[in-house]
Design a protein around this motif. Sequence first.
Motif, short mmCIF file in Angstrom:
data_model
loop_
_atom_site.label_atom_id
_atom_site.label_comp_id
_atom_site.label_asym_id
_atom_site.label_seq_id
_atom_site.Cartn_x
_atom_site.Cartn_y
_atom_site.Cartn_z
N CYS A 1 0.87 -1.19 0.00
CA CYS A 1 0.00 0.00 0.00
C CYS A 1 0.90 1.24 0.00
O CYS A 1 1.83 1.33 0.80
CB CYS A 1 -0.88 -0.04 1.25
SG CYS A 1 -1.62 1.56 1.69
N CYS B 1 0.46 3.23 3.72
CA CYS B 1 1.09 2.75 4.95
C CYS B 1 2.36 1.96 4.67
O CYS B 1 3.07 1.59 5.61
CB CYS B 1 0.11 1.91 5.75
SG CYS B 1 -0.37 0.38 4.92
N CYS C 1 -7.21 -0.94 1.88
CA CYS C 1 -6.02 -1.59 2.44
C CYS C 1 -6.42 -2.27 3.74
O CYS C 1 -7.12 -1.68 4.57
CB CYS C 1 -4.92 -0.56 2.68
SG CYS C 1 -3.56 -1.16 3.68
N CYS D 1 -4.39 -0.02 6.73
CA CYS D 1 -4.70 1.39 7.06
C CYS D 1 -6.09 1.82 6.58
O CYS D 1 -6.52 2.95 6.86
CB CYS D 1 -3.64 2.32 6.47
SG CYS D 1 -3.67 2.40 4.67
#
Length: 233
Positions: free
Chosen positions: A199, A202, A223, A226
Motif C-alpha cells: 500500500c 502505509c 487496504c 490502514c
Amino acid sequence: MDERIVLLLALQGKDQQCSDLSARVEDLKVQRLRVERKRSEERATVDSLRQHLESMQRDSRLKNLSVDELDLKIRDYQKQLEHGIISFKEMEALRTKIANQRRRISDMEDDALLLMEEIEATAQRLEDAVVELAQREEKFAADCEEIDAQLARTSEEITRLEDERTGIAAAIPAHTLTRYEHLRTKFADPVVPFVDGSCFGCKLNVSEIVIERVRSDLEIVTCETCSRILYAP
Ligand SMILES: [Zn+2]
C-alpha cells in the motif's frame, strides 16, 4: 480504472490543492501580522523619541523660568543693598545671598545650555527618524497591499476549487463519498495505489487477494492495514 476511483482521485487532487492553498493563506496572514508588528514597533520608536524631546523641552522651559525667578530675586536684593536702610550685618547677609544665587544661576545656565544642545541633537534625530519612517511606511503599505492581493487571489482560487470539488463529489455514490470523507479526517491521501505489492499509504504488504479484487474493478477495495482506498497503478 473504475470510474469511482477516477472521480475519487480527482476529488483528492482538489482537496490537496485546497489544503496547500489554505496553508498558503495562513502563511500570508502570518506575514501580514509580521509587517504590521514591525510597523507598530517603528512608529512606537519615533513616538517615544518625540515624547522624549517634548519632555526635555518642558524641562528646559521650567529651567529658564527658574533662572528668571532667581534673577528677579537678585535684583530685589541689590535694590535693598543700594536703597535700603539696613545694618552692616544685614548688608553682609544680602551680599552672601546674592553671591550664592549668582552661583546657582551660573550652574543652572550651564545645565540649560547642555540641555539645549541635547534638545537640538534630539530634534535632528527625530527629524531624520520621521523622514525614514515615512519611507518605511510606504514600504509597509506596499507590502501589505501585495500580501492582501495574494490573499484575495488565493481565496478566489480556493473558492473555485471548492466549486469544482462540489461538482465532482456530486458524481460519486454517497456511501463511497462518505467512506472517502471519513478517511480524509485521518489521511491527506485517502486514495492510494499499491506499488510492488505494498500500500503506497502505509507501505505495508497488500495480500494477493486484495490486489486481485482491486484489479477486477468491481468494487471499492481498501487496504487491510490502514483502510485507505486502493487502486491499481
Ligand atoms: Zn495501507
